[in-house]
Scaffold this active site. Sequence first.
Site, PDB file in Angstrom:
ATOM      1  N   ASP A   4      32.195  39.810  37.193  1.00 49.03           N
ATOM      2  CA  ASP A   4      30.759  40.090  37.139  1.00 49.03           C
ATOM      3  C   ASP A   4      30.306  41.002  38.270  1.00 49.03           C
ATOM      4  O   ASP A   4      29.633  42.014  38.041  1.00 49.03           O
ATOM      5  CB  ASP A   4      29.967  38.785  37.187  1.00 49.03           C
ATOM      6  CG  ASP A   4      30.078  37.991  35.894  1.00 49.03           C
ATOM      7  OD1 ASP A   4      30.460  38.571  34.872  1.00 49.03           O
ATOM      8  OD2 ASP A   4      29.787  36.784  35.918  1.00 49.03           O
TER       9      ASP A   4
ATOM     10  N   ARG B 255      26.262  28.628  48.643  1.00 52.56           N
ATOM     11  CA  ARG B 255      25.201  29.585  48.291  1.00 52.56           C
ATOM     12  C   ARG B 255      24.147  29.777  49.379  1.00 52.56           C
ATOM     13  O   ARG B 255      23.751  30.915  49.657  1.00 52.56           O
ATOM     14  CB  ARG B 255      24.533  29.184  46.969  1.00 52.56           C
ATOM     15  CG  ARG B 255      25.469  29.137  45.766  1.00 52.56           C
ATOM     16  CD  ARG B 255      26.381  30.348  45.694  1.00 52.56           C
ATOM     17  NE  ARG B 255      27.158  30.386  44.465  1.00 52.56           N
ATOM     18  CZ  ARG B 255      28.465  30.505  44.414  1.00 52.56           C
ATOM     19  NH1 ARG B 255      29.163  30.566  45.533  1.00 52.56           N
ATOM     20  NH2 ARG B 255      29.107  30.556  43.269  1.00 52.56           N
TER      21      ARG B 255
ATOM     22  N   ASP C 134      23.225  28.961  40.090  1.00 55.59           N
ATOM     23  CA  ASP C 134      23.309  29.772  41.301  1.00 55.59           C
ATOM     24  C   ASP C 134      22.154  30.748  41.446  1.00 55.59           C
ATOM     25  O   ASP C 134      21.786  31.116  42.566  1.00 55.59           O
ATOM     26  CB  ASP C 134      24.640  30.522  41.343  1.00 55.59           C
ATOM     27  CG  ASP C 134      25.795  29.627  41.732  1.00 55.59           C
ATOM     28  OD1 ASP C 134      25.539  28.537  42.281  1.00 55.59           O
ATOM     29  OD2 ASP C 134      26.960  30.000  41.489  1.00 55.59           O
TER      30      ASP C 134
ATOM     31  N   SER D  35      36.762  31.837  34.695  1.00 53.13           N
ATOM     32  CA  SER D  35      35.919  32.294  35.796  1.00 53.13           C
ATOM     33  C   SER D  35      36.133  31.334  36.960  1.00 53.13           C
ATOM     34  O   SER D  35      35.986  30.115  36.803  1.00 53.13           O
ATOM     35  CB  SER D  35      34.447  32.292  35.373  1.00 53.13           C
ATOM     36  OG  SER D  35      33.618  32.579  36.478  1.00 53.13           O
TER      37      SER D  35
END
Length: 400
Positions: free
Chosen positions: A14, A93, A122, A174
């Site tokens: 991505d 994050r 996220d 992923s």
Amino acid sequence: MGKRVVLAYSGGLDTSVIVRWLTDRGFEVITYTADVGQGEELSEIEPKAKMAGAVEAVIDDIKEEFAREYCMPLMRAGALYEGKYPLLSALSRPLIAKKLVELAHKVGADYVAHGSTGKGNDQVRFEASVWALDPDIEVLAPVREWEFKSRDEEIEYAAKHGIPVVATKEKPYSYDRNLWGVAIESGPLEDLETEPPEDAFVLTVSPLKAPDEPEYVEIEFKEGTPVAINGKNYSELWKLVWDLNEIAGRHGFGRIDMVENRLVGIKTREVYESPAGLMLIRAYDELESVVLDRFTYHYKITHVRHPYAEVVYNGLWFTTLRESLDAFNNNIAKLITGKVRFKLYKGNATVVGRNAENSMYLEDLATYSPKDAFDHKAGAAFTKVWSLPLKVAGRVRRKS
């Protein structure tokens, strides 16, 4: 100067596509890659980012900060989202968002960007954290806006533009990896009835292929922080976590397969690996069970663990609530000095020993041997007083 954006860049499918996509739309892209313990994945980050169109690629080693300031507070909270997930992705994050904002200020960027989807958690964690630190910065999320409808289309786009990516149509997983573990999504894992293929796992061997002999592991804590494994002291906390992942992972311990309730309201099948995270959370809890009085221990179970997990999961790291919960946990941490011994065998990590400096376990009170010092007559009186409301309620029911 054109539009300048700092992109949280993992080097995965991505974010690699995002670099080219933003560049084609007039942005000057500076990638930021945080080394939070993903190890071998970083060696080709800079050339990969520049091949995709980035003007600069920043790689920042923040493993120790991540371990001390994020992993340890989570461990002390005993936080597992929905009682299972050790919050490995959610935990990194806010730290990455903090570094994005700092870099944006340094290079004069008006934008930061991330690779989160419109139905993921996220996006909330990144954006809530960024705006808590700088409410005026603009956040871009290309995956929510672009034309690609599937990972296969992204793979084709990457190939067309000469962007090297790890994902393939044959192995379409992923991955999000850091010191606390690995999150694995997509491909066959989206089918709730399909057992996760062994080639999906990164940190753990199959329990069927784990050693046939058990291994004993002793973790030592000092005032709420792990400091040694099997007598080996660590000056760097991240290295202790790294080594514990390797030790527990080779015995197949640390796999999680769950249906998770996402913040945005949907259910998803998630597969995680967190050998060190799960062991440390369990070890810390074992010491708490020995040193804390019943009232404090029960309060933490009911009023701290789940709320803390939700705070982290929901992207609320930079809040007074999280800081206040940490203050409670840090006060307890002063008492947590001792050792916990595990037996690792075929996918299991069983606690087989505990030793705490501030232990409230008194053998002469707990024993059923002749050394028993407990006042049994006091127990009889206690039972009468404790049961009195039930006796009264029983009499009332009998009359009616």
